[in-house]
Scaffold this active site. Sequence first.
Site, PDB file in Angstrom:
ATOM      1  N   CYS A  55       0.835  -1.211   0.000  1.00 51.81           N
ATOM      2  CA  CYS A  55       0.000   0.000   0.000  1.00 51.81           C
ATOM      3  C   CYS A  55       0.868   1.258   0.000  1.00 51.81           C
ATOM      4  CB  CYS A  55      -0.926  -0.009   1.213  1.00 51.81           C
ATOM      5  SG  CYS A  55      -1.821   1.538   1.480  1.00 51.81           S
ATOM      6  N   CYS A  58       0.267   3.536   2.991  1.00 47.01           N
ATOM      7  CA  CYS A  58       0.899   3.001   4.202  1.00 47.01           C
ATOM      8  C   CYS A  58       2.389   3.355   4.236  1.00 47.01           C
ATOM      9  CB  CYS A  58       0.737   1.486   4.257  1.00 47.01           C
ATOM     10  SG  CYS A  58      -0.987   0.926   4.290  1.00 47.01           S
TER      11      CYS A  58
END
Length: 430
Positions: A55, A58
């Site tokens: 991600c 993230c």
Amino acid sequence: MMISNILTTTLSVGFIVSVILLKDVRSSRVLELSDKFIEMKHDGHWFIMFYAPWCGHCKRLEPIWRHVAQALHHSDIRVGKIDCTRYKRVVSEFGLSGYPTIMFFRDREGEFKFNSERSTEEMVHFAKRLARPPVQEVTDSKDIEMLKQTNKNFFMFIGKSVGHTWDLFYDLAKQYQAHSYFYITPEITGKQHFVFGETPAVVVYKEEQHYSFNAEEWDMDFNTSLTQWINTERFDTFVKVTRSNIHHMLETNKYLVLALVEENKIEKLPPQHSEFLQMVESVIVKNRERFHRNFQFGWIGSPEFANSITSSDVTLPSLIIYNSSTRHHHFPEEKPHELTPESITLFLEAVRNQSVKAYGGSGVFIQMYRMYYETKKSLVNIWVNNPAVASVLFGLPIGFLLLICYSTCCTDIMDASDDDEDDVHHEKKE
């Protein structure tokens, strides 16, 4: 001798690098957790980031999350993270639908999802608020001065912790604890810092000013009016609107006044857009008491939200007012570069009096057009951002459809030719 010096230098550099790397690892206060956390979640205070290694959001949050852990290191709040691709049990356990998801766990009292701006300051304040009792008592005048310096927004109950007003204030503190700080102080201490009427009184402190709740200004019962007042006063007068906080702002049931500008990748504004923001803010500050009851003011650094509201590409900078209840929106008659503080003030007054043209709404045809616009926008974005994927995505269905059409047409032609030949043979036999 030279070789010895080179080896010594190399070893020294290697040792220094190792120390730096070791220091970097040890300096991280983030705990790497597993799915065993499910059994540990009610043991004290936990602030957890659920993430996936692939991600991009993230990865960008990772250094900020380390700063959060460092800021909370000396508190009783433990900061951790869980890789949801390795421990998939946590996904179903906590109902995760996207990454990163940030949640605070408080003993056995519940779980709280963080939905505000992902900055170190916002996340640290969020965790600290939830780690404390809903309402904290302040009796020292110096402590109130400290609160004014450290907390950008807080509510203060002035009086004794008895009666209906106190009970309602305490319940609202539990409801909005994730968004603001709540305190109680005796009347004698409160008078040294705030101006209010009779006790019990409730005041909010924000932007180096304080405002007192007055139930007589609201055309509704006391419970509803105090609830509405706290729900709206927890926001600054002119806030930056993001995907994280916009749904909270819409819950105020006010008109949402948005100054539309466009930030670059490092969140800087062009001079023209910056001047436009300053002009809009000057109107808001000057007329706060006049418009604050009906309008929530903010600015947004991307046109996406405004485009989805209007189902068109909005010119920047610009001003738009959105009614979340009816889904109508309003534009000033002047072009953006023609707007002045006076014309903006008249525009706000016209919207409040409902004497200005409204666009949009929630009708069937409007909703159908919105769907068409969003679909078209999504397809264009896919093509612009990744033409190769778009070619495959659109090419295969189109190719398959053409193949079906070709097969159908060719079959009809061949069948027609066979029929013609049969007719010819039949005529010859006759």
